[in-house]
Structure formats: C-alpha cells, structure tokens
Write a protein that holds these residues in place. Structure first.
Motif, PDB file in Angstrom:
ATOM      1  N   PRO A   6       0.824  -1.223   0.000  1.00  0.00           N
ATOM      2  CA  PRO A   6       0.000   0.000   0.000  1.00  0.00           C
ATOM      3  C   PRO A   6       0.850   1.262   0.000  1.00  0.00           C
ATOM      4  O   PRO A   6       2.021   1.263   0.378  1.00  0.00           O
ATOM      5  CB  PRO A   6      -0.788  -0.123   1.309  1.00  0.00           C
ATOM      6  N   GLU A   7       0.246   2.349  -0.452  1.00  0.00           N
ATOM      7  CA  GLU A   7       0.881   3.666  -0.420  1.00  0.00           C
ATOM      8  C   GLU A   7       0.009   4.597   0.420  1.00  0.00           C
ATOM      9  O   GLU A   7      -1.213   4.609   0.279  1.00  0.00           O
ATOM     10  CB  GLU A   7       1.054   4.225  -1.829  1.00  0.00           C
ATOM     11  N   PHE A   8       0.671   5.351   1.304  1.00  0.00           N
ATOM     12  CA  PHE A   8      -0.040   6.227   2.226  1.00  0.00           C
ATOM     13  C   PHE A   8       0.334   7.683   1.951  1.00  0.00           C
ATOM     14  O   PHE A   8       1.516   8.016   1.841  1.00  0.00           O
ATOM     15  CB  PHE A   8       0.314   5.896   3.678  1.00  0.00           C
ATOM     16  N   SER A   9      -0.679   8.530   1.846  1.00  0.00           N
ATOM     17  CA  SER A   9      -0.468   9.974   1.782  1.00  0.00           C
ATOM     18  C   SER A   9      -0.858  10.549   3.131  1.00  0.00           C
ATOM     19  O   SER A   9      -2.022  10.489   3.530  1.00  0.00           O
ATOM     20  CB  SER A   9      -1.319  10.597   0.668  1.00  0.00           C
ATOM     21  N   VAL A  10       0.126  11.095   3.863  1.00  0.00           N
ATOM     22  CA  VAL A  10      -0.100  11.646   5.200  1.00  0.00           C
ATOM     23  C   VAL A  10      -0.063  13.168   5.111  1.00  0.00           C
ATOM     24  O   VAL A  10       0.949  13.757   4.718  1.00  0.00           O
ATOM     25  CB  VAL A  10       0.965  11.139   6.198  1.00  0.00           C
ATOM     26  N   LEU A  11      -1.173  13.808   5.464  1.00  0.00           N
ATOM     27  CA  LEU A  11      -1.318  15.251   5.353  1.00  0.00           C
ATOM     28  C   LEU A  11      -1.244  15.864   6.742  1.00  0.00           C
ATOM     29  O   LEU A  11      -2.119  15.625   7.570  1.00  0.00           O
ATOM     30  CB  LEU A  11      -2.650  15.598   4.682  1.00  0.00           C
ATOM     31  N   LEU A  12      -0.197  16.636   7.007  1.00  0.00           N
ATOM     32  CA  LEU A  12       0.024  17.223   8.333  1.00  0.00           C
ATOM     33  C   LEU A  12      -0.514  18.650   8.343  1.00  0.00           C
ATOM     34  O   LEU A  12      -0.119  19.477   7.530  1.00  0.00           O
ATOM     35  CB  LEU A  12       1.519  17.219   8.665  1.00  0.00           C
ATOM     36  N   ASN A  13      -1.402  18.930   9.282  1.00  0.00           N
ATOM     37  CA  ASN A  13      -2.051  20.241   9.324  1.00  0.00           C
ATOM     38  C   ASN A  13      -1.682  21.000  10.589  1.00  0.00           C
ATOM     39  O   ASN A  13      -1.608  20.434  11.675  1.00  0.00           O
ATOM     40  CB  ASN A  13      -3.564  20.077   9.256  1.00  0.00           C
ATOM     41  N   THR A  31      11.943   8.103   7.204  1.00  0.00           N
ATOM     42  CA  THR A  31      11.970   7.188   6.058  1.00  0.00           C
ATOM     43  C   THR A  31      12.985   6.074   6.275  1.00  0.00           C
ATOM     44  O   THR A  31      12.729   4.910   5.945  1.00  0.00           O
ATOM     45  CB  THR A  31      12.296   7.964   4.775  1.00  0.00           C
ATOM     46  N   ASP A  32      14.130   6.426   6.843  1.00  0.00           N
ATOM     47  CA  ASP A  32      15.156   5.404   7.108  1.00  0.00           C
ATOM     48  C   ASP A  32      14.653   4.366   8.105  1.00  0.00           C
ATOM     49  O   ASP A  32      14.943   3.171   7.970  1.00  0.00           O
ATOM     50  CB  ASP A  32      16.432   6.069   7.640  1.00  0.00           C
ATOM     51  N   ARG A  33      13.894   4.802   9.114  1.00  0.00           N
ATOM     52  CA  ARG A  33      13.340   3.863  10.090  1.00  0.00           C
ATOM     53  C   ARG A  33      12.340   2.915   9.436  1.00  0.00           C
ATOM     54  O   ARG A  33      12.277   1.729   9.754  1.00  0.00           O
ATOM     55  CB  ARG A  33      12.692   4.613  11.256  1.00  0.00           C
ATOM     56  N   LEU A  34      11.553   3.450   8.507  1.00  0.00           N
ATOM     57  CA  LEU A  34      10.604   2.605   7.782  1.00  0.00           C
ATOM     58  C   LEU A  34      11.334   1.542   6.964  1.00  0.00           C
ATOM     59  O   LEU A  34      10.937   0.376   6.933  1.00  0.00           O
ATOM     60  CB  LEU A  34       9.737   3.453   6.854  1.00  0.00           C
ATOM     61  N   ALA A  36      14.312   0.291   7.536  1.00  0.00           N
ATOM     62  CA  ALA A  36      14.918  -0.688   8.431  1.00  0.00           C
ATOM     63  C   ALA A  36      13.871  -1.660   8.968  1.00  0.00           C
ATOM     64  O   ALA A  36      14.129  -2.863   9.109  1.00  0.00           O
ATOM     65  CB  ALA A  36      15.637   0.016   9.579  1.00  0.00           C
ATOM     66  N   ALA A  37      12.680  -1.148   9.270  1.00  0.00           N
ATOM     67  CA  ALA A  37      11.632  -1.997   9.820  1.00  0.00           C
ATOM     68  C   ALA A  37      11.079  -2.962   8.780  1.00  0.00           C
ATOM     69  O   ALA A  37      10.715  -4.091   9.095  1.00  0.00           O
ATOM     70  CB  ALA A  37      10.505  -1.136  10.386  1.00  0.00           C
ATOM     71  N   ALA A  38      11.031  -2.515   7.512  1.00  0.00           N
ATOM     72  CA  ALA A  38      10.455  -3.344   6.456  1.00  0.00           C
ATOM     73  C   ALA A  38      11.385  -4.480   6.042  1.00  0.00           C
ATOM     74  O   ALA A  38      10.950  -5.543   5.632  1.00  0.00           O
ATOM     75  CB  ALA A  38      10.110  -2.486   5.252  1.00  0.00           C
ATOM     76  N   LYS A  39      12.703  -4.234   6.119  1.00  0.00           N
ATOM     77  CA  LYS A  39      13.698  -5.240   5.752  1.00  0.00           C
ATOM     78  C   LYS A  39      13.474  -5.770   4.340  1.00  0.00           C
ATOM     79  O   LYS A  39      13.559  -6.965   4.066  1.00  0.00           O
ATOM     80  CB  LYS A  39      13.701  -6.401   6.762  1.00  0.00           C
ATOM     81  N   THR A  40      13.144  -4.856   3.443  1.00  0.00           N
ATOM     82  CA  THR A  40      12.950  -5.242   2.050  1.00  0.00           C
ATOM     83  C   THR A  40      13.260  -4.048   1.174  1.00  0.00           C
ATOM     84  O   THR A  40      13.506  -2.943   1.674  1.00  0.00           O
ATOM     85  CB  THR A  40      11.508  -5.718   1.811  1.00  0.00           C
ATOM     86  N   ASP A  41      13.271  -4.232  -0.126  1.00  0.00           N
ATOM     87  CA  ASP A  41      13.611  -3.125  -1.013  1.00  0.00           C
ATOM     88  C   ASP A  41      12.413  -2.194  -1.174  1.00  0.00           C
ATOM     89  O   ASP A  41      11.326  -2.436  -0.672  1.00  0.00           O
ATOM     90  CB  ASP A  41      14.093  -3.637  -2.374  1.00  0.00           C
ATOM     91  N   PRO A  46       5.543  -0.745   2.178  1.00  0.00           N
ATOM     92  CA  PRO A  46       4.588   0.360   2.040  1.00  0.00           C
ATOM     93  C   PRO A  46       5.324   1.680   1.854  1.00  0.00           C
ATOM     94  O   PRO A  46       6.370   1.908   2.465  1.00  0.00           O
ATOM     95  CB  PRO A  46       3.816   0.337   3.360  1.00  0.00           C
ATOM     96  N   MET A  47       4.772   2.516   1.012  1.00  0.00           N
ATOM     97  CA  MET A  47       5.357   3.837   0.768  1.00  0.00           C
ATOM     98  C   MET A  47       4.541   4.888   1.520  1.00  0.00           C
ATOM     99  O   MET A  47       3.310   4.831   1.544  1.00  0.00           O
ATOM    100  CB  MET A  47       5.350   4.155  -0.728  1.00  0.00           C
ATOM    101  N   VAL A  48       5.257   5.829   2.149  1.00  0.00           N
ATOM    102  CA  VAL A  48       4.609   6.900   2.893  1.00  0.00           C
ATOM    103  C   VAL A  48       5.053   8.242   2.322  1.00  0.00           C
ATOM    104  O   VAL A  48       6.252   8.517   2.225  1.00  0.00           O
ATOM    105  CB  VAL A  48       4.958   6.833   4.399  1.00  0.00           C
ATOM    106  N   PHE A  49       4.089   9.064   1.929  1.00  0.00           N
ATOM    107  CA  PHE A  49       4.368  10.378   1.369  1.00  0.00           C
ATOM    108  C   PHE A  49       3.769  11.430   2.289  1.00  0.00           C
ATOM    109  O   PHE A  49       2.563  11.408   2.570  1.00  0.00           O
ATOM    110  CB  PHE A  49       3.768  10.499  -0.030  1.00  0.00           C
ATOM    111  N   LEU A  50       4.608  12.333   2.798  1.00  0.00           N
ATOM    112  CA  LEU A  50       4.156  13.358   3.735  1.00  0.00           C
ATOM    113  C   LEU A  50       4.094  14.720   3.066  1.00  0.00           C
ATOM    114  O   LEU A  50       4.942  15.052   2.231  1.00  0.00           O
ATOM    115  CB  LEU A  50       5.106  13.442   4.950  1.00  0.00           C
ATOM    116  N   SER A  51       3.091  15.502   3.452  1.00  0.00           N
ATOM    117  CA  SER A  51       2.999  16.885   2.996  1.00  0.00           C
ATOM    118  C   SER A  51       2.355  17.726   4.081  1.00  0.00           C
ATOM    119  O   SER A  51       1.669  17.208   4.966  1.00  0.00           O
ATOM    120  CB  SER A  51       2.183  16.983   1.702  1.00  0.00           C
TER     121      SER A  51
END
Length: 262
Positions: A6-13, A31-34, A36-41, A46-51
């Motif tokens: 899954p891909e997540f769009s996180v909107l910070l207000n 992003t680096d923590r994600l 390391a936790a995923a242990k995959t390429d 999951p992809m997380v995009f913040l704005s």
C-alpha cells in the motif's frame, strides 16, 4: 502477498505560523526507520508520502472525499477565537475581571459564552471534515475535557487560575496594568463528554462509536521544584506568543518565574 504494497499519503495540518520545515527536516530519519523496519527493497514495502497543509481546521483543508482517516490530538480544546460576550454591551468593560478563563467567581454569562463558541467551532469542524472524508472513513479526536457536568472542574481550570494569580502578583509590583489583565481571555474550552456527544448528534455528519476519558499528569518526578518548572515551561510554550501579543514580551520572564514559584 500477490498485491502491491500500500501507499499512504499523510497530510500534516497546523496553522500557517507553524514551522513546517522542522517537521520536513526529520523526514529522512523517519523514512530510514521505515526502511529498516520493512527489511525489504523499495518495491516490497509500504510507501509513505508526507505533505504539510497550513490552515485552520475550522474550515475546509482537503479536497472533497479525499481522506480516509483523520486524527486530531490536543487541538480541539483551542477555539477559533475568544468568545464574544465577555464584555458588557453597555460600556464595553470586561465582565470576567481578574480572570482569563472560567472560574468559580465568573458570572454565568462567561461559561455560556465559552460553550456557545465551542458549539459553533466544533460543528464547523465536523461539517468541514464530513465533506473531506470518504464514505465509511473514520476520525479519532483527542482533546482536553472535564469530568464534571458543571463548568468548574479543577483539573482543567487550575493551571489558568495559577496564571491569573501570577498576573495579580505582577500587577501588585506595578509591572502590568490591571486593565490589561482584565481584558485578556484565552480561546480555550474543555468540553464535557455530554457536550461533545450532543454536538455530534446535532450536526449529524458522523456517528459516535466510542468515547473514553483518560487522566494525564504533566509532572510526577516527586520533586516539587522540578515539577513546578516542568509545568511552567509547558504552559509558557503554549501561551507565550498569545501573552506577548497582548502584554508585550518584556513581562514574560517575570510572569513565568512567578508561575514556577506558585
């Protein structure tokens, strides 16, 4: 496992005055923590995009039917403005003299003015989010509240009473004018569970699934002086910009020195 991650769009207000750059500077570490936790390429996690979305949440923030989940933490007890009705209509004098929030000495008109402002603001918040959340979407809202049905709950009024007492000390020293203190009111309201439930029902866009109260403790070191300093720093972080705007920045150090002592 046959589906793509899954891909997540996180909107910070937050309000436009918030320093969003501080948040964005921390993004690479997040992003680096994600990774390391995923242990995959990159293609297997999951992809997380913040704005950042600057603006007041008392109004629309996001496109219609675009958000699946909204979380608001420690925010909705802040009103959009100081409630109208805290000054006498005849001569424009403050009716809550010496206090900046609801207290045991406040006239009945004061808590009623705060309640009406909360109802207007919370209803607008619900209506705005209802337009933005997809059908079946959810919200989790955490805010400061009171446990009593009456307007006076020491758990939520005590820290404001300390601030009023701190100002009284500065007035007695000639550092602040009493008229300035009387004219200062905070845009804050801690609702009861019943008031929240009633407004959700009245506005009608959402169904309330679960309500729970928790007690928080700002300080618990066991050292009175250290605890006083911790609480004082927390209140200063929240209030300093508002106090400086109304009273000027010169009194802030003396004010919170007194607050720490109290």
């Amino acid at each position: 496992s046959s589906q793509p991650p899954p891909e997540f769009s996180v909107l910070l207000n937050d309000l436009p005055t918030n320093d969003f750059n501080t948040i964005f500077f921390s993004l690479p570490e997040f992003t680096d923590r994600l990774k390391a936790a995923a242990k995959t390429d990159e293609w297997g996690r999951p992809m997380v995009f913040l704005s950042g979305v600057p603006g007041s949440f008392y109004g629309r923030l996001f496109p219609r039917n675009s958000v699946h989940f909204i979380c608001s933490c420690s925010s909705l007890h802040w009103l959009s403005q100081v409630p109208p009705g805290l000054f006498d209509d005849m001569d424009d004098t403050p009716i809550n003299k010496g206090k900046m929030y609801i207290s045991s000495t406040s006239p009945v008109a004061v808590p009623l003015a705060y309640l009406r402002q909360f109802q207007r603001d919370f209803s607008l918040f619900l209506r705005s989010r209802a337009a933005e959340v997809v059908p079946g979407g959810r919200m989790v809202l955490a805010m400061l509240g009171r446990q009593t049905e009456g307007y006076i709950d020491r758990r939520t009024t005590f820290l404001w009473e300390l601030l009023s007492e701190s100002f009284a000390a500065l007035v007695s020293q000639g550092l602040v004018e009493q008229e300035k203190v009387d004219a200062y009111n905070v845009p804050f309201y801690s609702p009861s569970i019943q008031e929240v439930e009633e407004e959700v029902r009245r506005e009608g866009s959402f169904r309330l699934d679960h309500v729970q109260t928790y007690e928080i403790n700002l300080s618990s070191s066991g050292d009175a002086k250290e605890d006083g300093r911790t609480v004082s720093m927390a209140i200063r972080a929240i209030q300093e910009s508002m106090l400086s705007h109304h009273f000027g920045p010169d009194i802030v150090d003396a004010l919170f020195h007194r607050y720490t002592e109290l």
